[in-house]
Design an enzyme around this catalytic site. Structure first.
Site, short mmCIF file in Angstrom:
data_model
loop_
_atom_site.label_atom_id
_atom_site.label_comp_id
_atom_site.label_asym_id
_atom_site.label_seq_id
_atom_site.Cartn_x
_atom_site.Cartn_y
_atom_site.Cartn_z
N ALA A 8 7.40 4.21 14.74
CA ALA A 8 7.64 4.45 13.31
C ALA A 8 6.72 5.52 12.75
CB ALA A 8 7.46 3.15 12.52
N GLU A 27 2.31 -4.55 24.25
CA GLU A 27 3.01 -3.27 24.34
C GLU A 27 2.56 -2.52 25.59
OE1 GLU A 27 2.31 -1.22 20.64
OE2 GLU A 27 3.33 -2.73 19.45
N GLY A 63 0.84 -1.19 0.00
CA GLY A 63 0.00 0.00 0.00
C GLY A 63 0.88 1.24 0.00
N HIS A 94 7.35 1.19 19.11
CA HIS A 94 6.18 1.52 18.28
C HIS A 94 6.14 3.02 17.96
CE1 HIS A 94 1.84 0.11 17.21
NE2 HIS A 94 2.32 0.95 16.31
N ARG A 130 2.29 -4.55 12.12
CA ARG A 130 1.65 -5.00 13.35
C ARG A 130 2.18 -6.39 13.67
NH1 ARG A 130 0.27 -0.49 13.90
NH2 ARG A 130 -1.76 0.35 14.51
N THR A 166 7.49 -3.07 10.88
CA THR A 166 6.95 -1.80 11.36
C THR A 166 5.44 -1.76 11.13
OG1 THR A 166 7.47 -0.79 9.20
CG2 THR A 166 9.08 -0.50 10.97
N ILE A 178 2.58 2.73 2.36
CA ILE A 178 3.87 2.59 3.04
C ILE A 178 4.81 1.70 2.23
CG2 ILE A 178 5.04 1.74 5.10
CD1 ILE A 178 2.46 2.49 6.66
#
Length: 343
Positions: free
Chosen positions: A312, A291, A180, A310, A263, A261, A182
Site C-alpha cells: 500500500a 510476512e 491520522g 504489503h 499493521r 492496510t 492516512i
C-alpha cells in the site's frame, strides 16, 4: 542464481573519506534507487554511503554487508533480536551500528524498540510520506471487494460473460479506526463517493473531524457494528498492539467489508482469522502477522478474500518523500540532531 551468489551494483559516496562514519543500505527496492541517489548529497562531509542496489531479505547477506556500518538504512526487511545484537555488537556480535533509519512507519513491527532503547541505539522512522499512497490502495481494495474487477477480468479473458452484482459505496457507512494523515485522506476520498464516514473517537483532531464532516463514535465495538465497511489506520505502538479484540470483531454484521492496510499486529493474535473463517464478512488485507504470508496460513482459505503483499505504501510519489526523510534521519544523527527519532 541465489541471493547470496548475486553480484549487485554498489553505489558509494566519498569512499576515500575514512574519517567519516559509514551509512550502509544493504538492500533496496529498484524503484527507490534514483530517488535515493538524488538525496545522497545531503550527507556530503557528514557520512560515507554504501548502497547495494539489489533486493534481498537474507539475514546473513544483510549482516555481512553491514558489518562495518555505523548506521543502517532499513528498507523493507525485519531485524530479529538475534540479528539486532549482531548488527550492534552485543552478545558476541561483531557489528557497531549506532543508528537504524527505517524507511517506513510502524517500525515496532520490524525492530525491537525496547531493546534498542536499553542499548542506546537510535531508531528513526518517517512520517506522512505515504498518506495518499496508502489511502489510494485502501480504496483499491474496497473497490475490489465491491466490484470484483480482478475476477471479472479473468472471466472475460476466459470467454465467461456471466458477470457479477456490484456493491454500491454511495450512501454506505465507512468506519475508520485511526484518523491520522492516512485516515483523513481516506475520509476525503470517501466523501467523494458520497459515503457517510464514522471514526472511532480516540485522539482525533477535532478540527479535522469538523472539516471532513465525520461522525465521532466513542466505542470501537459500536463503530464496527454500525459500519458497512471497516478500515484500519492505526500505527503500531506499544499502546495499540492487540487493541482490536475478538469481541469487537464479533460485532461486525454479516456482509461487512473489512480492510487492513495498517499493521496486522494491532489486532489480537488469531482474532481476525477466526472471525473471517465464519464466512459472513469479506476482507481485503495488505498486512499480515508473518510476512511473506506462509502457504499454509488459514487466511488463504477464506472465501473471496483479497490479499496484497504489503504494497500500500509503495508508489512513485511516496518514494520521493521516503528517501529524503531516510537520508535526513542519518544526517541528523551524525550531526547531533533529533530528526524523526522513534525511540
Amino acid at each position: 542464481m541465489s541471493e547470496q551468489q548475486s553480484m549487485p551494483q554498489i553505489i558509494e559516496t566519498q569512499p576515500d573519506r575514512t574519517d567519516l562514519p559509514l551509512a550502509v543500505m544493504p538492500t533496496v527496492f529498484e524503484a527507490m534507487i534514483e530517488p535515493f541517489k538524488a538525496n545522497l548529497p545531503l550527507l556530503h562531509d557528514i557520512a560515507r554511503v554504501r548502497m547495494y542496489t539489489d533486493r534481498t531479505t537474507d539475514k546473513e547477506t544483510l549482516l555481512a554487508r553491514s558489518a562495518d556500518a555505523d548506521a543502517v538504512m532499513v528498507i523493507g526487511f525485519h531485524i530479529p533480536d538475534a540479528a539486532l545484537d549482531r548488527f550492534c555488537g552485543f552478545d558476541g556480535g561483531d557489528g557497531h551500528v549506532r543508528c537504524f533509519a527505517f524507511g517506513g512507519t510502524g517500525v515496532a513491527s520490524y525492530i525491537n524498540m525496547a531493546k534498542t532503547r536499553e542499548r542506546g541505539v537510535r531508531v528513526c522512522n518517517i512520517v506522512h510520506y505515504g498518506d495518499h499512497a496508502v489511502a489510494e490502495h485502501t480504496f483499491a481494495l474496497i473497490l475490489e471487494l465491491a466490484r470484483e474487477t480482478g475476477r471479472l477480468d479473468a472471466e472475460v479473458k476466459a470467454d465467461d460473460w456471466t458477470g457479477a452484482e456490484g456493491y454500491a459505496l454511495h450512501g454506505k457507512t465507512l468506519g475508520l479506526i485511526g484518523f491520522g494523515g492516512i485516515g483523513q485522506t481516506v475520509a476525503r476520498i470517501a466523501n467523494g463517493f458520497g459515503m457517510h464516514v464514522a471514526v472511532w473517537n480516540s485522539h482525533v483532531d477535532p478540527a479535522a473531524a469538523t472539516e471532513l464532516g465525520v461522525e465521532l463514535i466513542d466505542d470501537m465495538g459500536d463503530l464496527m457494528e454500525r459500519a458497512d465497511i471497516v478500515s484500519l489506520h492505526l500505527p503500531l505502538l506499544e499502546s495499540t498492539a492487540g487493541i482490536i479484540t475478538a469481541r469487537q470483531l464479533d460485532r461486525m454484521r454479516p456482509g461487512t467489508l473489512f480492510v487492513n492496510t495498517a499493521r496486522a499486529e494491532i489486532i489480537e493474535p488469531g482474532a481476525l482469522t477466526a472471525r473471517l473463517l465464519r464466512g459472513d464478512v469479506q476482507a481485503a488485507l495488505d498486512v499480515f502477522d508473518h510476512e511473506p504470508l506462509p502457504m499454509d496460513d488459514l487466511l488463504r482459505t477464506v472465501p473471496g478474500i483479497v490479499l496484497t503483499p504489503h504494497v500500500a505504501w509503495r508508489n512513485d510519489e511516496a518514494y520521493v518523500s521516503l528517501t529524503r526523510q531516510v537520508v535526513q534521519s542519518v544526517a541528523s544523527f551524525f550531526t547531533g540532531g533529533d530528526f524523526n527519532v522513534a525511540n
